[in-house]
Write an enzyme that holds these catalytic residues in place. Structure first.
Site, PDB file in Angstrom:
ATOM      1  N   ALA A  95      28.543  15.474 -11.406  1.00  0.00           N
ATOM      2  CA  ALA A  95      27.223  15.552 -12.041  1.00  0.00           C
ATOM      3  C   ALA A  95      26.637  16.951 -11.904  1.00  0.00           C
ATOM      4  O   ALA A  95      26.052  17.494 -12.854  1.00  0.00           O
ATOM      5  CB  ALA A  95      26.281  14.520 -11.421  1.00  0.00           C
TER       6      ALA A  95
ATOM      7  N   TYR B 119      29.349  15.565  -7.189  1.00  0.00           N
ATOM      8  CA  TYR B 119      29.892  16.892  -7.506  1.00  0.00           C
ATOM      9  C   TYR B 119      30.084  17.062  -9.011  1.00  0.00           C
ATOM     10  O   TYR B 119      29.721  18.093  -9.587  1.00  0.00           O
ATOM     11  CB  TYR B 119      31.218  17.080  -6.767  1.00  0.00           C
ATOM     12  CG  TYR B 119      31.833  18.444  -6.926  1.00  0.00           C
ATOM     13  CD1 TYR B 119      31.320  19.536  -6.224  1.00  0.00           C
ATOM     14  CD2 TYR B 119      32.933  18.652  -7.753  1.00  0.00           C
ATOM     15  CE1 TYR B 119      31.887  20.792  -6.351  1.00  0.00           C
ATOM     16  CE2 TYR B 119      33.506  19.904  -7.889  1.00  0.00           C
ATOM     17  CZ  TYR B 119      32.982  20.969  -7.181  1.00  0.00           C
ATOM     18  OH  TYR B 119      33.550  22.217  -7.313  1.00  0.00           O
TER      19      TYR B 119
END
Length: 241
Positions: free
Chosen positions: A150, A148
């Site tokens: 990233a 998430y």
């Protein structure tokens, strides 16, 4: 006073708390709103609140073709708000490749497709406002959310790159990064968990979906015509960057 009369806005993830608040505010400011999501019942409920000047579009963002079609079906598009996103949380050592991929595919790749197709349409009119909803964790990171975080960090990088590419065409591209916003997810936290989070927020409270909507409305307006490539942080001071 922000006036969006005559503008058409597309909001993805409009069936959620933040997306619904954004749709309601842009509609109140005069925009025709295209509310999109995968939950038809919730979209219809939102439509009942809006009453008029709206269109419902069901879209599965995991399907690239549906992403492209969502933009092409709009006869006119002035404002795009990419709000939809998913989570699939676990520590990295337990995270399966497919758990990483599905979050990246929806939170980042689908939003890239929406941005790209919207830009093609907006370039014809030499006008557009794109607002990508990122997250505080796209800057800070968060354990158990490598996928998430990233995706949300990638969204900020993508926003900056696209803003360079389209600035001369009358299109601005910005991001909004919410912190802890009151939602069904935060309501499930116990009292101890809620207190621990609030202690980290200088303003001493969770944000509301309307706080995010206000930032989006500003970026969507002509008052923000000289702002592009920026990330507006709506987090009560929890992260100061």
């Amino acid at each position: 006073m922000i006036d969006l009369t005559g503008k058409t806005s597309l909001i993805t993830g409009a069936s959620g708390g933040i997306g619904g608040a954004i749709a309601r505010l842009l509609h109140k400011l005069g925009s025709h709103v295209i509310i999109s999501g995968s939950n038809e019942e919730k979209l219809k409920s939102l439509g009942n609140v809006l009453k008029d000047n709206y269109t419902i579009e069901i879209c599965n963002l995991a399907n690239k073709e549906e992403c492209s079609n969502l933009i092409s079906k709009a006869p006119k598009l002035d404002i795009l708000v990419c709000n939809a996103g998913i989570t699939s949380d676990t520590l990295a050592i337990r995270m399966k490749d497919e758990d990483f991929d599905k979050v990246i595919d929806i939170n980042l790749k689908a939003n890239f497709i929406l941005n790209r197709e919207a830009i093609k349409k907006m370039m014809q009119n030499r006008y557009g406002r794109i607002i990508n909803i990122s997250s505080i964790v796209g800057i800070s990171g968060n354990p158990g959310q490598a996928n998430y975080c990233a995706s949300k960090a990638g969204l900020i990088g993508m926003t900056k790159s696209l803003s360079y590419e389209v600035a001369t065409r009358g299109i601005t591209v910005n991001a909004v990064a919410p912190g802890f916003i009151k939602s069904d997810m935060t309501d499930k936290l116990n009292e101890k968990q809620r207190e621990a989070i609030v202690q980290k927020i200088p303003l001493g409270t969770y944000g509301m979906p309307e706080d995010v909507a206000n930032a989006v409305a500003f970026l969507a307006s002509d008052q923000a015509s000289y702002i592009t490539g920026q990330t507006i942080h709506v987090n009560g001071g929890m992260l100061m960057v």
